[in-house]
Design a protein around this motif. Structure first.
Motif, PDB file in Angstrom:
ATOM      1  N   ARG A 188       7.259  10.184  -9.628  1.00 22.14           N
ATOM      2  CA  ARG A 188       5.949   9.724  -8.828  1.00 22.14           C
ATOM      3  C   ARG A 188       5.675  10.824  -7.806  1.00 22.14           C
ATOM      4  NH1 ARG A 188       5.788   4.310  -5.068  1.00 22.14           N
ATOM      5  NH2 ARG A 188       3.751   4.871  -4.197  1.00 22.14           N
ATOM      6  N   ARG A 237       6.806  -8.954  -9.643  1.00 24.80           N
ATOM      7  CA  ARG A 237       5.721  -8.651 -10.580  1.00 24.80           C
ATOM      8  C   ARG A 237       4.409  -8.047 -10.289  1.00 24.80           C
ATOM      9  NH1 ARG A 237       1.848 -12.586  -9.988  1.00 24.80           N
ATOM     10  NH2 ARG A 237       2.040 -14.155  -8.367  1.00 24.80           N
ATOM     11  N   CYS A 238       4.088  -7.860  -8.809  1.00 24.41           N
ATOM     12  CA  CYS A 238       3.021  -7.317  -8.386  1.00 24.41           C
ATOM     13  C   CYS A 238       3.451  -6.148  -7.617  1.00 24.41           C
ATOM     14  CB  CYS A 238       2.405  -8.136  -7.393  1.00 24.41           C
ATOM     15  SG  CYS A 238       1.530  -9.515  -8.336  1.00 24.41           S
ATOM     16  N   LYS A 287       6.252  -5.198  -5.592  1.00 22.04           N
ATOM     17  CA  LYS A 287       7.048  -5.218  -4.267  1.00 22.04           C
ATOM     18  C   LYS A 287       8.349  -4.999  -4.807  1.00 22.04           C
ATOM     19  CE  LYS A 287       8.394  -7.871  -0.181  1.00 22.04           C
ATOM     20  NZ  LYS A 287       8.020  -9.189   0.453  1.00 22.04           N
ATOM     21  N   PRO A 288       8.823  -3.781  -3.733  1.00 23.06           N
ATOM     22  CA  PRO A 288      10.357  -3.523  -4.115  1.00 23.06           C
ATOM     23  C   PRO A 288      11.123  -4.331  -3.302  1.00 23.06           C
ATOM     24  CG  PRO A 288       8.942  -1.964  -2.588  1.00 23.06           C
ATOM     25  CD  PRO A 288       7.945  -2.791  -3.065  1.00 23.06           C
ATOM     26  N   VAL A 300       7.625  -2.222   3.613  1.00 25.64           N
ATOM     27  CA  VAL A 300       7.175  -0.965   3.907  1.00 25.64           C
ATOM     28  C   VAL A 300       5.821  -0.668   4.212  1.00 25.64           C
ATOM     29  CG1 VAL A 300       7.300   1.474   3.631  1.00 25.64           C
ATOM     30  CG2 VAL A 300       9.253   0.181   2.715  1.00 25.64           C
ATOM     31  N   HIS A 342       2.575   2.345   5.330  1.00 31.32           N
ATOM     32  CA  HIS A 342       2.282   3.659   5.933  1.00 31.32           C
ATOM     33  C   HIS A 342       0.696   3.759   6.012  1.00 31.32           C
ATOM     34  CE1 HIS A 342       2.604   4.191   1.535  1.00 31.32           C
ATOM     35  NE2 HIS A 342       3.731   3.987   1.670  1.00 31.32           N
ATOM     36  N   ASP A 388       2.213  -4.550   7.673  1.00 27.59           N
ATOM     37  CA  ASP A 388       0.897  -3.756   7.288  1.00 27.59           C
ATOM     38  C   ASP A 388       0.855  -3.018   8.725  1.00 27.59           C
ATOM     39  OD1 ASP A 388      -2.173  -3.721   6.615  1.00 27.59           O
ATOM     40  OD2 ASP A 388      -0.728  -2.619   5.355  1.00 27.59           O
ATOM     41  N   LYS A 435       1.635  -9.457   1.588  1.00 27.39           N
ATOM     42  CA  LYS A 435       3.016  -8.519   1.159  1.00 27.39           C
ATOM     43  C   LYS A 435       4.068  -9.279   1.310  1.00 27.39           C
ATOM     44  CE  LYS A 435       3.063  -4.092   2.320  1.00 27.39           C
ATOM     45  NZ  LYS A 435       3.259  -2.979   3.082  1.00 27.39           N
ATOM     46  N   GLY A 478       4.660 -11.308  -1.583  1.00 29.01           N
ATOM     47  CA  GLY A 478       4.515 -10.153  -2.615  1.00 29.01           C
ATOM     48  C   GLY A 478       3.735 -10.520  -3.748  1.00 29.01           C
ATOM     49  N   ASP A 479       2.603 -11.501  -3.615  1.00 24.73           N
ATOM     50  CA  ASP A 479       1.838 -11.671  -4.457  1.00 24.73           C
ATOM     51  C   ASP A 479       0.421 -10.399  -4.672  1.00 24.73           C
ATOM     52  OD1 ASP A 479       1.736 -15.252  -4.195  1.00 24.73           O
ATOM     53  OD2 ASP A 479       2.909 -14.049  -5.111  1.00 24.73           O
ATOM     54  N   GLY A 480       0.550  -9.899  -3.685  1.00 24.95           N
ATOM     55  CA  GLY A 480      -0.406  -8.601  -3.717  1.00 24.95           C
ATOM     56  C   GLY A 480      -1.847  -9.236  -3.860  1.00 24.95           C
ATOM     57  N   THR A 528      -3.247 -10.666  -6.013  1.00 23.97           N
ATOM     58  CA  THR A 528      -3.447 -12.056  -6.799  1.00 23.97           C
ATOM     59  C   THR A 528      -3.516 -12.956  -5.721  1.00 23.97           C
ATOM     60  OG1 THR A 528      -0.985 -12.122  -7.064  1.00 23.97           O
ATOM     61  CG2 THR A 528      -2.026 -11.071  -8.827  1.00 23.97           C
TER      62      THR A 528
HETATM   63  C1  LIG Z   1       0.698  -4.211  -1.697  1.00 20.26           C
HETATM   64  C2  LIG Z   1      -0.437  -3.672  -1.584  1.00 20.26           C
HETATM   65  C3  LIG Z   1      -1.031  -4.767  -0.398  1.00 20.26           C
HETATM   66  C4  LIG Z   1      -0.123  -2.500  -0.387  1.00 20.26           C
HETATM   67  O1  LIG Z   1      -1.308  -2.349   0.507  1.00 20.26           O
HETATM   68  P1  LIG Z   1      -1.567  -0.810   1.155  1.00 20.26           P
HETATM   69  O2  LIG Z   1      -2.044  -1.167   2.447  1.00 20.26           O
HETATM   70  O3  LIG Z   1      -2.287  -0.091   0.124  1.00 20.26           O
HETATM   71  O4  LIG Z   1      -0.092   0.071   1.439  1.00 20.26           O
HETATM   72  P2  LIG Z   1       0.636  -0.234   2.606  1.00 20.26           P
HETATM   73  O5  LIG Z   1       1.128   1.261   3.091  1.00 20.26           O
HETATM   74  O6  LIG Z   1       0.662  -1.315   3.354  1.00 20.26           O
HETATM   75  O7  LIG Z   1       2.148  -0.711   1.660  1.00 20.26           O
HETATM   76  C5  LIG Z   1       2.575  -0.031   0.718  1.00 20.26           C
HETATM   77  C6  LIG Z   1       4.072  -0.339   0.322  1.00 20.26           C
HETATM   78  O8  LIG Z   1       3.990  -1.791   0.178  1.00 20.26           O
HETATM   79  C7  LIG Z   1       5.229  -1.874  -0.893  1.00 20.26           C
HETATM   80  N1  LIG Z   1       4.721  -2.815  -1.756  1.00 20.26           N
HETATM   81  C8  LIG Z   1       4.183  -2.571  -3.072  1.00 20.26           C
HETATM   82  N2  LIG Z   1       3.653  -3.525  -3.689  1.00 20.26           N
HETATM   83  C9  LIG Z   1       3.881  -4.435  -2.941  1.00 20.26           C
HETATM   84  C10 LIG Z   1       3.618  -5.974  -2.973  1.00 20.26           C
HETATM   85  N3  LIG Z   1       2.890  -6.541  -4.101  1.00 20.26           N
HETATM   86  N4  LIG Z   1       4.039  -6.973  -2.084  1.00 20.26           N
HETATM   87  C11 LIG Z   1       4.476  -6.204  -1.045  1.00 20.26           C
HETATM   88  N5  LIG Z   1       4.762  -4.888  -0.715  1.00 20.26           N
HETATM   89  C12 LIG Z   1       4.511  -3.887  -1.607  1.00 20.26           C
HETATM   90  C13 LIG Z   1       5.728  -0.878  -1.401  1.00 20.26           C
HETATM   91  O9  LIG Z   1       6.874  -0.384  -0.700  1.00 20.26           O
HETATM   92  C14 LIG Z   1       4.751   0.547  -0.762  1.00 20.26           C
HETATM   93  O10 LIG Z   1       5.112   1.380  -0.420  1.00 20.26           O
HETATM   94  P3  LIG Z   1       5.236   2.739  -1.588  1.00 20.26           P
HETATM   95  O11 LIG Z   1       3.838   2.887  -2.024  1.00 20.26           O
HETATM   96  O12 LIG Z   1       5.651   3.794  -0.706  1.00 20.26           O
HETATM   97  O13 LIG Z   1       6.400   2.593  -2.614  1.00 20.26           O
HETATM   98  C15 LIG Z   1      -1.334  -3.222  -2.338  1.00 20.26           C
HETATM   99  O14 LIG Z   1      -0.766  -2.233  -2.983  1.00 20.26           O
HETATM  100  C16 LIG Z   1      -1.372  -4.464  -3.334  1.00 20.26           C
HETATM  101  O15 LIG Z   1      -1.800  -5.526  -3.075  1.00 20.26           O
HETATM  102  N6  LIG Z   1      -0.432  -4.046  -4.414  1.00 20.26           N
HETATM  103  C17 LIG Z   1      -0.318  -5.102  -5.406  1.00 20.26           C
HETATM  104  C18 LIG Z   1      -1.332  -4.882  -6.636  1.00 20.26           C
HETATM  105  C19 LIG Z   1      -1.610  -6.174  -7.335  1.00 20.26           C
HETATM  106  O16 LIG Z   1      -1.915  -7.186  -6.969  1.00 20.26           O
HETATM  107  N7  LIG Z   1      -1.741  -5.948  -8.853  1.00 20.26           N
HETATM  108  C20 LIG Z   1      -2.307  -7.172  -9.282  1.00 20.26           C
HETATM  109  C21 LIG Z   1      -1.497  -7.955 -10.540  1.00 20.26           C
HETATM  110  S1  LIG Z   1       0.237  -8.279  -9.837  1.00 20.26           S
END
Ligand SMILES: CC(C)(COP(=O)(O)OP(=O)(O)OC[C@H]1O[C@@H](n2cnc3c(N)ncnc32)[C@H](O)[C@@H]1OP(=O)(O)O)[C@@H](O)C(=O)NCCC(=O)NCCS
Length: 227
Positions: free
Chosen positions: A50, A91-92, A94-95, A109, A111, A129, A179, A182-184, A186
């Motif tokens: 990555r 599934r979305c 979240k680590p 996490v 950033h 966040d 976050k 963990g539903d992102g 969705t």
């Molecule tokens: C999670 C999410 C909100 C992050 O938002 P962001 O403002 O871009 O990024 P942030 O810096 O706040 O957070 C990033 C970190 O969140 C974490 N993360 C990733 N997916 C996550 C999730 N679904 N829920 C919570 N945390 C998550 C990771 O640690 C990531 O760090 P990394 O990129 O260094 O691995 C956005 O990436 C998201 O919604 N992802 C889900 C995608 C999704 O819904 N897909 C649809 C099918 S399930």
């Protein structure tokens, strides 16, 4: 709420985490090459791949430090070397820790603009966040598009000079909530409502029809670095 600096990454002492505490850590991500290389040594193959996919060296360095710091941090809570910390992804995306007996430790996490923040809890879902408060063109249009109706109304009643602060209060509180569960994406951002007025405590005001309602959520507004 325990706030600690970035020197942690190089100490190996065990860290305890009580059930009613959220540990907060932060680090700046633009570190010297040798520190970055130390972190890179602890990354897993998929994390290294990555890292290689980042086009700009600065973004690659920030990812390596951000993930390396996370590994050094978790290593101290679960007593394994940083390179042996194993992740699995929800599934979305979240680590979380992959080893069952380590699952008591939950983390998240975030950033933004070179700052990374980490929240750790014991047996509680957690989301964090961070956003650099900055001028965004059409802030109100963005709010109308993503925020819930009561939030847009509240934002309109905020004094002009406080608009950016109120907007990012809302944005970060919504992202942290999404976050945590963990539903992102969705979980539609306009399906629940948070407080946003500067000086008003951070709160989840309504969980609407979402799965959020099932649990009790505590929201905290934090300033971990100026701006
Ligand atoms: C999670 C999410 C909100 C992050 O938002 P962001 O403002 O871009 O990024 P942030 O810096 O706040 O957070 C990033 C970190 O969140 C974490 N993360 C990733 N997916 C996550 C999730 N679904 N829920 C919570 N945390 C998550 C990771 O640690 C990531 O760090 P990394 O990129 O260094 O691995 C956005 O990436 C998201 O919604 N992802 C889900 C995608 C999704 O819904 N897909 C649809 C099918 S399930």
């Amino acid at each position: 709420m325990a706030e600690r600096g970035s020197s942690l990454a190089f100490s190996t002492n065990h860290l305890d985490l009580a059930a009613d505490v959220v540990d907060l850590w932060k680090t700046w991500l633009d570190l010297p090459t040798d520190k970055c290389a130390n972190f890179f040594q602890t990354l897993s193959d998929d994390e290294r791949e990555r890292a290689e996919r980042f086009h700009f060296p600065k973004d690659r360095g920030r990812f390596v430090v951000g993930r390396g710091f996370l590994r050094a941090l978790l290593a101290r809570y679960v007593d394994v070397p940083p390179g042996e910390v194993c992740f699995r992804y929800g599934r979305c995306g979240k680590p979380e820790l992959a080893v069952a007996e380590q699952l008591g430790i939950q983390f998240n996490v975030s950033h933004s603009h070179g700052l990374a923040v980490y929240a750790l809890t014991r047996q509680r879902a957690v989301g964090i966040d961070v956003e650099c408060i900055r001028h965004i063109p059409d802030m109100e249009l963005l709010a109308e598009r993503f925020f819930a109706v009561p939030e847009v109304t509240a934002l309109r009643s905020v004094a002009r000079e406080k608009l950016a602060e109120a907007f990012f209060n809302c944005w970060t509180r919504k992202e942290a909530t999404v976050k945590a569960c963990g539903d992102g994406l969705t979980l539609p951002l306009d399906s629940f409502t948070v407080s946003l007025a500067p000086g008003e405590p951070a709160r989840l005001l309504s969980a609407g029809p979402t799965s959020l309602g099932a649990s009790r959520w505590q929201l905290e507004g934090l300033t971990l670095a100026p701006g």
